[in-house]
Design an enzyme around this catalytic site. Structure first.
Site, short mmCIF file in Angstrom:
data_model
loop_
_atom_site.label_atom_id
_atom_site.label_comp_id
_atom_site.label_asym_id
_atom_site.label_seq_id
_atom_site.Cartn_x
_atom_site.Cartn_y
_atom_site.Cartn_z
N GLY A 97 9.84 13.75 -8.15
CA GLY A 97 10.60 13.30 -8.66
C GLY A 97 10.63 11.77 -8.38
N SER A 98 11.61 10.89 -9.78
CA SER A 98 11.37 9.14 -9.81
C SER A 98 12.66 8.27 -9.90
CB SER A 98 10.74 9.22 -10.78
OG SER A 98 11.02 9.63 -12.29
N GLY A 99 13.16 8.01 -9.39
CA GLY A 99 14.59 7.00 -9.55
C GLY A 99 14.39 6.25 -10.61
N THR A 101 13.32 3.03 -8.36
CA THR A 101 12.89 1.81 -8.45
C THR A 101 11.37 2.86 -7.62
OG1 THR A 101 14.73 1.54 -7.42
CG2 THR A 101 12.50 0.60 -6.13
N LYS A 102 12.10 4.07 -7.02
CA LYS A 102 10.77 4.78 -6.48
C LYS A 102 10.26 6.29 -6.75
CE LYS A 102 13.65 4.13 -3.58
NZ LYS A 102 14.62 4.68 -2.05
N VAL A 104 8.50 9.75 -5.88
CA VAL A 104 7.61 10.97 -5.13
C VAL A 104 6.41 12.08 -5.73
CG1 VAL A 104 8.24 12.42 -2.96
CG2 VAL A 104 10.22 10.36 -4.05
N LYS A 118 6.45 8.08 -1.28
CA LYS A 118 7.37 7.65 -2.16
C LYS A 118 6.99 6.98 -2.22
CE LYS A 118 11.97 8.56 -1.46
NZ LYS A 118 13.52 8.11 -1.17
N ASP A 226 24.98 4.13 -3.14
CA ASP A 226 25.04 5.01 -4.21
C ASP A 226 24.67 5.97 -3.55
OD1 ASP A 226 23.97 5.47 -6.41
OD2 ASP A 226 21.70 4.62 -6.66
#
Ligand SMILES: Nc1ncnc2c1ncn2[C@@H]1O[C@H](COP(=O)(O)OP(=O)(O)OP(=O)(O)O)[C@@H](O)[C@H]1O
Length: 449
Positions: A97-99, A101-102, A104, A118, A226
């Site tokens: 996954g990713s968002g 900022t980071k 994984v 991460k 968040d």
């Protein structure tokens, strides 16, 4: 540095922790600098060792408690900690996954264990926006890495079954940092909505336990600014928080009651300003209402066992109106769990229901004509959890297709039995862990002349 200052000013990061974390990071940098300037190899080794231990302890949070004073000799290294050395020969398997900022990644360590790594997401929105504003690649990378460092410090200090486990971390001299986490599955709300009430209740209970812990954690009352399903992952059916970089650790300060207003898109809540000048309980209330609007609303009421409905409705009402504290909410959840586990809510089922069935022990069925029911633990048949044979008989009686059911020794997380319901089967096979209940057919009536 310019970038760092500008963004930190905008962040609602808990000041104290930030300062202390920064002090630790400065100290680490100083030590690395010292290592670089040393020429004698045994000296280098000694510094490497102390630096590593310092890093280890800093992430265990000991410095935070001791005001940054270290007695390196007394520190025992955690043997399970995964550091840079263990990440040398890893095989990257997948992006989990990713968002903003980071990112994984799922990786397999050399000894075969799978973990989640991460790290800073260079193509992420955070870095992109920072570059647009400051055009400082190194500074932007450092800034985002700092958020991950904050998360690592928090993961060290906040340990709970519903918080992802930090298995270690690796920081290299360039400032790049990687957290090594237990691997979970990104939360799929659609999938959860299709799961059984028991599974959905487990997620809500886990979340409530987590919020109860956060309301009185070793770092104080923690609020998750968040708070969305994507900040969580699932590990073996249990919900776990993975994204902590937006956590704050102090209650808002106030002068008047008007300063303590919790604002949500559809509702506002007011709290009193305490004589000490803080909005006491606001962090915990914020978390609880977010749990209600993002999780409970979707996961809890639907298909509640009828006898538990009044208790679940009460949880929905009191959390939706923020009329009960997190302590009371947890108690209410525990009551539901207790009733569900004990089967006390099934008292109304008639014991004689079982007499309609012939039991065959030590066997299971084969060549089944399965039918599907919803929500089933298996998508190929009708596999439901039951408290007892009596409940299984009640369910079979209420399904027109059902002619028999099979009970195995397999249990769900609450300890309930798994029962599979069939419309027919071709033969019985020996199975010491299972018993089959067949509906007795009524004797055909004989016409007499
Ligand atoms: N331990 C883990 N196992 C599996 N997937 C994970 C794990 N940790 C995080 N993820 C996945 O990676 C995604 C990104 O992680 P994280 O939320 O920490 O990044 P972020 O950039 O802070 O995200 P956001 O922009 O949502 O705040 C998560 O939404 C989650 O789906």
């Amino acid at each position: 540095f310019k970038v760092h200052e500008a963004v930190v000013a905008n962040e609602t990061i808990e000041e104290d922790l930030l300062l202390k974390s920064t002090a630790i990071l400065d100290e680490l940098d100083k030590r690395r600098q010292e290592i670089r300037t040393l020429t004698n190899s045994s000296e280098v080794q000694r510094f490497m060792d102390t630096s590593e231990t310092f890093e280890q302890q800093s992430f265990e949070g000991k410095h935070l408690e001791n005001g940054n004073t270290v007695s390196i000799g007394s520190i025992i290294k955690n043997p399970d900690h995964i550091g840079c050395a263990q990440l040398v020969n890893v095989r990257s398997v997948d992006v989990l996954g990713s968002g903003y900022t980071k990112i994984v990644l799922q990786v397999v360590l050399s000894e075969g264990h799978t973990v989640a790594l991460k790290t800073v997401y260079d193509q992420g929105t955070d870095i992109r926006r920072c570059l647009e504003e400051f055009n400082d690649p190194l500074g932007c990378h450092k800034l985002v890495a700092f958020k991950l460092k904050k998360e690592i410090v928090l993961l060290q200090r906040l340990q709970h079954p519903n918080i992802i486990k930090l298995r270690g971390h690796c920081e290299v001299s360039s400032g790049d940092i990687t957290a090594v986490l237990e691997q979970g599955q990104p939360l799929q709300m659609i999938q959860l909505l299709q799961s059984t009430w028991e599974e959905r209740f487990r997620v809500c209970l886990g979340l409530t336990r987590l919020l109860h812990y956060l309301s009185n954690s070793p770092l104080g009352s923690v609020a998750l600014l968040d708070f969305q399903p994507r900040q969580f992952v699932m590990v073996d059916g249990e919900l776990k928080l993975t994204d902590l970089d937006d956590a704050i650790l102090t209650e808002p300060v106030c002068q008047l009651d008007q300063d303590c207003v919790l604002q949500f898109p559809l509702r506002n809540f007011s709290l009193p300003c305490s004589p000490q000048g803080v909005c006491e309980g606001m962090n915990s209330m914020r978390n609880l209402y977010n749990a209600y609007r993002y999780f409970f609303t979707y996961l809890l009421p639907h298909q509640t066992p009828p006898a538990l409905k009044h208790l679940v409705d009460n949880i929905m009402n009191t959390t939706g109106e923020l009329r009960s504290s997190i302590n009371d909410t947890l108690e209410a959840f525990k009551d539901v769990l207790h009733l569900y586990r004990s089967g006390l809510h099934l008292d109304s089922y008639i014991p004689s229901l079982i007499r309609d069935y012939a039991v065959m022990r030590g066997v299971s069925t084969s060549g089944n004509m399965d039918y599907r029911c919803w929500p089933s633990y298996s998508q190929f048949g009708c596999l439901l959890s039951v408290h007892s044979v009596r409940e299984a008989a009640f369910i079979c009686n209420s399904h027109p297709q059902c002619s028999s059911f099979c009970l195995s020794k397999q249990r769900t997380w609450t300890g309930r039995l798994l029962a599979s319901f069939q419309s027919s089967f071709s033969h019985l096979v020996p199975d010491g862990n299972s018993e089959v209940y067949m509906k007795k057919t009524k004797a055909p009536s004989v016409d007499r002349v």
